[in-house]
Every structure is written in C-alpha cells, then in structure tokens.
Design an enzyme around this catalytic site. Structure first.
Site, short mmCIF file in Angstrom:
data_model
loop_
_atom_site.label_atom_id
_atom_site.label_comp_id
_atom_site.label_asym_id
_atom_site.label_seq_id
_atom_site.Cartn_x
_atom_site.Cartn_y
_atom_site.Cartn_z
N HIS A 198 9.19 -2.56 46.94
CA HIS A 198 8.63 -3.40 45.88
C HIS A 198 9.28 -4.78 45.82
O HIS A 198 10.44 -4.95 46.16
CB HIS A 198 8.84 -2.72 44.53
CG HIS A 198 8.30 -1.33 44.47
ND1 HIS A 198 8.95 -0.32 43.82
CD2 HIS A 198 7.18 -0.77 44.99
CE1 HIS A 198 8.26 0.81 43.93
NE2 HIS A 198 7.17 0.56 44.65
N LYS A 246 18.19 -8.30 42.17
CA LYS A 246 18.54 -6.97 41.69
C LYS A 246 19.97 -6.63 42.08
O LYS A 246 20.44 -7.04 43.14
CB LYS A 246 17.65 -5.89 42.31
CG LYS A 246 16.21 -5.94 41.90
CD LYS A 246 15.44 -4.82 42.59
CE LYS A 246 13.97 -4.87 42.21
NZ LYS A 246 13.20 -3.82 42.90
N TYR A 285 19.51 -0.10 38.05
CA TYR A 285 19.41 -1.42 38.65
C TYR A 285 19.15 -2.48 37.60
O TYR A 285 18.41 -2.30 36.66
CB TYR A 285 18.43 -1.48 39.82
CG TYR A 285 17.00 -1.09 39.56
CD1 TYR A 285 16.03 -2.06 39.36
CD2 TYR A 285 16.61 0.24 39.55
CE1 TYR A 285 14.71 -1.72 39.16
CE2 TYR A 285 15.30 0.59 39.35
CZ TYR A 285 14.35 -0.38 39.14
OH TYR A 285 13.04 -0.04 38.93
N ASP A 300 1.44 7.87 45.00
CA ASP A 300 0.17 7.45 45.61
C ASP A 300 0.16 5.95 45.85
O ASP A 300 -0.27 5.49 46.90
CB ASP A 300 -1.01 7.84 44.71
CG ASP A 300 -1.27 9.34 44.71
OD1 ASP A 300 -0.83 10.02 45.65
OD2 ASP A 300 -1.91 9.81 43.76
#
Length: 192
Positions: A71, A81, A141, A175
């Site tokens: 992502h 992050k 995170y 998914d």
C-alpha cells in the site's frame, strides 16, 4: 559501509535505498523487565525532518502467512511510516516507487519482532506491506498523514517486475490486495 547515526534510544541504520532506514531501539532493562522508546521526535529528528506523526495504527493478524500490502498514498497525501512488531514476527517490505529514483522498484525486507528491537522507517514514495511469520502477530505503525481513501494506491505483492522474495508461504490475503493489478510496462512511479 554507510555511516550509522546514533541517538539516545535509537540506532539509525541506512539501507541501500536512500531514505529508507532500519531503527534499532535500545531498551533499558533490569530485573523487572524493560522500558523501550517506540518513538521520539527529538531522537529521530535527523530522518524525520519537519514531518509530524498524525496517526497511529495497530494491526492484528491471527494466522502465520497473512499478507497485507503493498500500500501507499499518492501525493499530496503521501505518508512516511515507522513500523514496529509488538508480538510475533513479520517480514516487513518497502518498495521504492519514486519516479526518477536510482533505486526505482527495488525493495528492502526486514524481519521485525519484539525481541530484535527493530522498526522500519519508510519515507514517502514507497509501497509498504508485510507477511506475518507467526500466529497472532501485532504491528504498530505511525504515519505522517491521515488515511485518505481517494489517495490510496497499491502494488500486487507478487508482481514479477518487483520480485519480492517472501520468506514463507502466503496463505491469507484480502480480496482487495489479491486483486491488485501487476504494474503496467509504462509505470514510471509517483512524484513526491
């Protein structure tokens, strides 16, 4: 060998990809246990710069072999992050997707666990994901931008153009992550 930076409670170790760092936390321990600093703006100022942590996320993964990622958020919502594993063990991966970067589409993976005291500092312009190597892993995170659904982007974790070598079998994937398309041949990355 690149120079390592030292701060009060962290050793900052650069990787082969510019801007991506491994943070090695240095806990204080005695007969009672330990105290570890997970974040300190002063100690990490050299790599954090003017960024501010604005969101903290906690992820739980019941099964070993759970994959989350890859992502990222498009600018102007691109985020930095700091990823740590609080329980279990994960293989944490960052992929350089910065347009024009000399390490474009190169990846770095790091095993994170509560016993190796490591975190991964991932700057803007990287896709991020991880594979849970143990049952019941927990990840914390910190991000410098709030999640923005309209700015969301992703890479397929199995994309042969990136070639991440996952160290264990992937048995669980969402998914959404599983349907992520492979990169188009003309993908040039994101501008930061």
């Amino acid at each position: 060998m690149r120079k390592r930076e030292m701060s009060n409670r962290f050793e900052v170790r650069p990787t082969a990809i510019a801007g991506l760092h491994v943070l090695e936390r240095r806990p204080i321990a005695d007969q009672r246990g330990f105290l570890e600093r997970m974040f300190c703006a002063d100690d990490l100022a050299a790599i954090l710069g003017q960024r501010k942590i604005v969101q903290i996320n906690h992820s739980f993964n019941a099964k070993a072999g759970t994959l989350r990622g890859m992502h990222f958020q498009h600018p102007p919502h691109a985020e930095c992050k700091i990823v740590s594993c609080l329980r279990g063990e994960i293989f944490d991966v960052a992929v350089d997707i910065r347009r024009g970067s000399p390490t474009f589409l190169q990846w770095h993976g790091e095993v994170l666990s509560p016993t190796n005291w490591k975190s991964l500092f991932i700057p803007e312009g990287f896709a991020h994901g991880f594979l849970s190597l143990t049952e019941e892993s927990e990840i914390l995170y910190l991000t410098t931008q709030a999640y923005c659904p309209s700015a969301e982007g992703g890479l397929n974790a199995m994309d042969p153009r990136v070639g991440i070598r996952w160290p264990a079998e992937i048995v669980e994937v969402s998914d959404r992550d599983g349907r992520q398309a492979f990169l188009a041949a003309d993908f040039e990355g994101v501008r930061i």
